[in-house]
Design a protein around this motif. Structure first.
Motif, PDB file in Angstrom:
ATOM      1  N   LEU A 251      66.272   8.979   3.897  1.00 22.23           N
ATOM      2  CA  LEU A 251      66.557   9.948   4.943  1.00 22.23           C
ATOM      3  C   LEU A 251      65.387  10.228   5.881  1.00 22.23           C
ATOM      4  N   PRO A 252      64.153  10.410   5.374  1.00 22.04           N
ATOM      5  CA  PRO A 252      63.024  10.638   6.302  1.00 22.04           C
ATOM      6  C   PRO A 252      62.852   9.500   7.303  1.00 22.04           C
ATOM      7  N   LEU A 253      63.054   8.250   6.849  1.00 21.66           N
ATOM      8  CA  LEU A 253      62.949   7.103   7.753  1.00 21.66           C
ATOM      9  C   LEU A 253      64.112   7.082   8.733  1.00 21.66           C
ATOM     10  N   ILE A 254      65.308   7.369   8.234  1.00 22.68           N
ATOM     11  CA  ILE A 254      66.498   7.377   9.089  1.00 22.68           C
ATOM     12  C   ILE A 254      66.336   8.392  10.218  1.00 22.68           C
ATOM     13  N   LYS A 255      65.765   9.536   9.894  1.00 23.55           N
ATOM     14  CA  LYS A 255      65.632  10.606  10.884  1.00 23.55           C
ATOM     15  C   LYS A 255      64.697  10.238  12.029  1.00 23.55           C
ATOM     16  N   LEU A 256      63.842   9.230  11.806  1.00 22.93           N
ATOM     17  CA  LEU A 256      62.967   8.778  12.894  1.00 22.93           C
ATOM     18  C   LEU A 256      63.774   8.177  14.040  1.00 22.93           C
ATOM     19  N   TYR A 257      64.963   7.683  13.728  1.00 22.36           N
ATOM     20  CA  TYR A 257      65.767   6.975  14.714  1.00 22.36           C
ATOM     21  C   TYR A 257      67.025   7.736  15.113  1.00 22.36           C
ATOM     22  N   THR A 258      67.186   8.937  14.613  1.00 24.64           N
ATOM     23  CA  THR A 258      68.376   9.704  14.958  1.00 24.64           C
ATOM     24  C   THR A 258      68.241  10.360  16.328  1.00 24.64           C
ATOM     25  N   LYS A 259      69.378  10.680  16.898  1.00 25.79           N
ATOM     26  CA  LYS A 259      69.401  11.440  18.145  1.00 25.79           C
ATOM     27  C   LYS A 259      69.250  12.931  17.836  1.00 25.79           C
ATOM     28  N   SER A 260      68.779  13.663  18.812  1.00 26.93           N
ATOM     29  CA  SER A 260      68.808  15.115  18.700  1.00 26.93           C
ATOM     30  C   SER A 260      70.250  15.566  18.942  1.00 26.93           C
ATOM     31  N   PRO A 261      70.616  16.785  18.530  1.00 27.19           N
ATOM     32  CA  PRO A 261      71.964  17.280  18.818  1.00 27.19           C
ATOM     33  C   PRO A 261      72.282  17.252  20.316  1.00 27.19           C
ATOM     34  N   TRP A 262      71.293  17.533  21.167  1.00 27.21           N
ATOM     35  CA  TRP A 262      71.520  17.494  22.618  1.00 27.21           C
ATOM     36  C   TRP A 262      71.901  16.088  23.064  1.00 27.21           C
ATOM     37  N   GLU A 263      71.187  15.082  22.535  1.00 28.20           N
ATOM     38  CA  GLU A 263      71.511  13.696  22.875  1.00 28.20           C
ATOM     39  C   GLU A 263      72.884  13.325  22.319  1.00 28.20           C
ATOM     40  N   GLY A 264      73.177  13.779  21.105  1.00 32.01           N
ATOM     41  CA  GLY A 264      74.454  13.459  20.479  1.00 32.01           C
ATOM     42  C   GLY A 264      75.646  14.062  21.197  1.00 32.01           C
ATOM     43  N   ALA A 265      75.401  15.155  21.938  1.00 32.54           N
ATOM     44  CA  ALA A 265      76.493  15.825  22.648  1.00 32.54           C
ATOM     45  C   ALA A 265      76.834  15.167  23.976  1.00 32.54           C
ATOM     46  N   GLN A 266      76.013  14.265  24.449  1.00 27.51           N
ATOM     47  CA  GLN A 266      76.158  13.748  25.811  1.00 27.51           C
ATOM     48  C   GLN A 266      77.481  13.035  26.067  1.00 27.51           C
ATOM     49  N   THR A 267      77.969  12.266  25.101  1.00 28.04           N
ATOM     50  CA  THR A 267      79.225  11.540  25.332  1.00 28.04           C
ATOM     51  C   THR A 267      80.412  12.491  25.318  1.00 28.04           C
ATOM     52  N   SER A 268      80.362  13.518  24.469  1.00 26.20           N
ATOM     53  CA  SER A 268      81.413  14.548  24.496  1.00 26.20           C
ATOM     54  C   SER A 268      81.450  15.233  25.855  1.00 26.20           C
ATOM     55  N   ILE A 269      80.272  15.567  26.368  1.00 26.15           N
ATOM     56  CA  ILE A 269      80.172  16.229  27.671  1.00 26.15           C
ATOM     57  C   ILE A 269      80.671  15.299  28.773  1.00 26.15           C
ATOM     58  N   TYR A 270      80.274  14.048  28.698  1.00 30.42           N
ATOM     59  CA  TYR A 270      80.695  13.042  29.687  1.00 30.42           C
ATOM     60  C   TYR A 270      82.216  12.946  29.748  1.00 30.42           C
TER      61      TYR A 270
END
Length: 318
Positions: A251-270
């Motif tokens: 998980l610590p390694l995975i989190k290095l490559y995850t999006k922030s919640p703001w980034e994750g919301a972009q497609t919903s907003i789009y």
């Protein structure tokens, strides 16, 4: 030579992967306002849902946060009002694990809202133990599919009368590992030993996509569109809930490559605001771009119809 290879693998590769993930992360660039529009975001109290609701509130919409926990819901409401200056943000109780709760929310919306322009089915859980809800449905399937299905069905009259309007299902790329068996939709065949939370999650996310496909067929000519999306691997509470073997160690390694919640919301907003998709329906999006859902089942319109009909029975619409 070996030292160079090790350097590239240990140091350079992670940097390249991180850079690529940042550069390919889709951002909604549409500045359209939503004054006079009404939006419902399920699970809008945290993570992707919170950032989505906040953005739409900034655009002037009347935003309804449909959440299970009143304390977290009202706290999120107050934060959004404070951050945006938009006082037209409201909390409504919704527990997707209770069909009665879903019906109560739908009744409240139909009685008290004059319109509904955007419905974002965002709330979900990674998985659940092999337990049934008060409705006799598998918890993971009800929260991720049956509950949103019923809510959407009940709100269709208001969405139609408010057209053009949009329905958005937050799915996941995990749908690619889903396997939909209509005779085992409620995990009737699963034994406790063979039960896998990840399997239920993947199948429920496949259902989100198929639901949008069938909605697009049923809503032709109404001005209501329905689409689904993969938000990316986002650092939210769901990541911490995943209990796949070895996952927590990585998980610590995975989190290095995850999006922030703001980034994750972009497609919903789009999908909620962009004029580019105003007439697009039944499609699947990643990083604010049209994509192909993975696997034959995700693109099977006949399976989508059969899933719809089966879901109507499970939520007592038939």
């Amino acid at each position: 030579m070996i030292l160079l290879f090790l350097f590239l693998f240990v140091v350079a590769a992670p940097i390249i992967i991180w850079t690529y993930s940042r550069l390919t992360s889709g951002i909604c660039k549409c500045s359209r306002h939503l004054v006079g529009k009404v939006v419902i975001v399920t699970g809008g109290n945290a993570g992707i849902g919170f950032e989505t609701a906040k953005d739409l509130a900034e655009r002037g919409a009347r935003v309804i946060l449909a959440c299970r926990d009143e304390g977290r819901g009202t706290t999120a409401r107050d934060k959004i009002i404070s951050a945006t200056g938009n006082n037209n943000v409201h909390y409504r109780h919704l527990d997707l694990a209770s069909l009665n709760s879903v019906r109560k929310l739908a009744q409240d919306i139909l009685q008290n809202e004059n319109r509904l322009d955007i419905l974002i089915n965002n709330a979900g859980i990674f998985g659940s133990d092999n337990v049934k809800t008060e409705d006799g449905l598998l918890l993971g399937m009800q929260v991720n599919h049956f509950g949103p299905f019923l809510l959407t069905f009940l709100l269709l009259p208001l969405l139609k009368s408010s057209s053009p309007s949009r329905i958005i299902n937050v799915s996941s790329i995990a749908h690619a590992r889903g396997l939909l068996d209509l005779k085992n939709l409620n995990a009737e065949k699963e034994t406790e030993k063979a039960y896998l939370k990840s399997k239920i999650y993947c199948t429920s996310k496949l259902c989100n996509i198929l639901m949008a496909v069938e909605l697009s067929n049923r809503l032709k000519g109404t001005g209501v569109t329905a689409n689904s999306l993969h938000p990316g691997v986002v650092e939210t509470d769901i990541l911490d809930d995943i209990n796949i073997k070895w996952y927590q160690l990585l998980l610590p390694l995975i989190k290095l490559y995850t999006k922030s919640p703001w980034e994750g919301a972009q497609t919903s907003i789009y999908l909620a605001v962009s004029p580019e998709v105003s007439e697009v329906s039944g499609k699947y999006f990643i990083d604010c771009h049209l994509s192909n859902a993975f696997g034959k089942q995700a693109q099977d319109s006949q399976l989508a119809l059969k899933l719809w009909e089966a879901s109507e029975i499970f939520v007592n619409l038939k």
